[in-house]
Design an enzyme around this catalytic site. Sequence first.
Site, short mmCIF file in Angstrom:
data_model
loop_
_atom_site.label_atom_id
_atom_site.label_comp_id
_atom_site.label_asym_id
_atom_site.label_seq_id
_atom_site.Cartn_x
_atom_site.Cartn_y
_atom_site.Cartn_z
N ARG A 1 21.97 9.67 -20.75
CA ARG A 1 20.65 9.18 -20.31
C ARG A 1 20.75 8.24 -19.12
O ARG A 1 19.74 7.97 -18.48
CB ARG A 1 19.93 8.49 -21.48
CG ARG A 1 19.47 9.47 -22.55
CD ARG A 1 18.51 8.86 -23.55
NE ARG A 1 17.85 9.87 -24.36
CZ ARG A 1 18.25 10.27 -25.58
NH1 ARG A 1 19.31 9.71 -26.14
NH2 ARG A 1 17.60 11.21 -26.23
N HIS B 1 32.43 11.27 -23.57
CA HIS B 1 32.71 12.50 -24.32
C HIS B 1 34.17 12.93 -24.10
O HIS B 1 34.85 13.37 -25.03
CB HIS B 1 31.81 13.64 -23.86
CG HIS B 1 30.33 13.41 -24.02
ND1 HIS B 1 29.48 13.25 -22.96
CD2 HIS B 1 29.56 13.31 -25.13
CE1 HIS B 1 28.25 13.07 -23.39
NE2 HIS B 1 28.26 13.11 -24.72
N GLN C 1 16.29 16.03 -33.69
CA GLN C 1 16.54 14.58 -33.58
C GLN C 1 15.72 13.92 -32.48
O GLN C 1 15.93 12.76 -32.16
CB GLN C 1 18.03 14.30 -33.40
CG GLN C 1 18.64 14.72 -32.08
CD GLN C 1 20.14 14.61 -32.10
OE1 GLN C 1 20.83 15.39 -32.75
NE2 GLN C 1 20.70 13.63 -31.39
N VAL D 1 33.34 4.05 -24.15
CA VAL D 1 33.80 4.04 -22.76
C VAL D 1 32.69 3.46 -21.89
O VAL D 1 31.52 3.86 -22.01
CB VAL D 1 34.17 5.47 -22.29
CG1 VAL D 1 34.58 5.47 -20.82
CG2 VAL D 1 35.29 6.04 -23.16
#
Length: 294
Positions: free
Chosen positions: A200, A48, A72, A189
């Site tokens: 996760r 991120h 989602q 990354v």
Amino acid sequence: MPLRAPSRGAAVEVVDTVDGFRHALDGARAAGRSVGLVPTMGALHAGHASLIERAAHECDLVAVTVFVNPLQFGPGEDLAAYPRELEADCAVAAATGAHLVFAPPVQEMYPPDDPIGTTVTVGALSETLEGAARPGHLAGVATVVAKLFAVAGPCRAYFGEKDYQQLLVVRKMARDLGFPVGVVACPTVRDHDGLALSSRNAYLDGRQRQAAAVLHRALSRGVDVVNAGERRPQPVTAAMAATIASEPMAELGYAAAVDARDLTVPERLSGPVRLLVAARIGATRLIDNVGMTA
Ligand code: AMP
């Protein structure tokens, strides 16, 4: 207006209402500042951070959204368990050059007294791979991103190639619906052993974390097979699946070799190709992909 050097380490402003977010970005644009949007579900990591840093180099004001979007998640998925750590996220956002964090509660995005009646589906692109494995997932993503784009207004929006199908779906949605948003793709990354960073990964214990590197090994094997001259998708996916099968803790979801532009399986691989895998390590479902030219 010239690009402003990102001011790293300054405290971010946290906004939790849709109206507040809209007004903050409208105000920035009215003052001549370009807006960069980084949509996330929080639990921010270096993946991120790379999106935020890129946005901070290319835009005058960077807004990170932190929202664990219930639309989602399917029944039985990890909506309740998904890590929520807003304070730490704000620190990462500030340190990487963001100015604003939009962190709405669920009832702000989806008011219970006015349940959402509009959803966005993106057709063929969202029917394969993740769409087949997680029915409704990509429609949930497209719907929340459409809402974020509508609220945020004209901007550049940064998405990771880590979720390659999601990136294509969001891009197509923005084109189809005419959002004044430039969708920017950012490279994945990875950790030292090739494992793609993911919120996760925090679910994995020590042995599972070691085993999880098999996803990247499978993709590397697929690249090697194509580079050795194989152009039929099936032997490539078979080689990737065999690599996943060699790790006893891993259970294959899918291995795919597709046309990178539309995710279709060609008769022969040529031009831009994407290799993708999904696998369960214990209870944790992980996905990864790489691009190459055949
Ligand atoms: P998420 O919080 O998992 O919904 O991800 C938010 C954004 O960060 C998405 O555009 C992801 O593709 C991107 N992202 C997640 N992990 C990585 C990574 N390891 N490298 C680059 N981008 C990532």
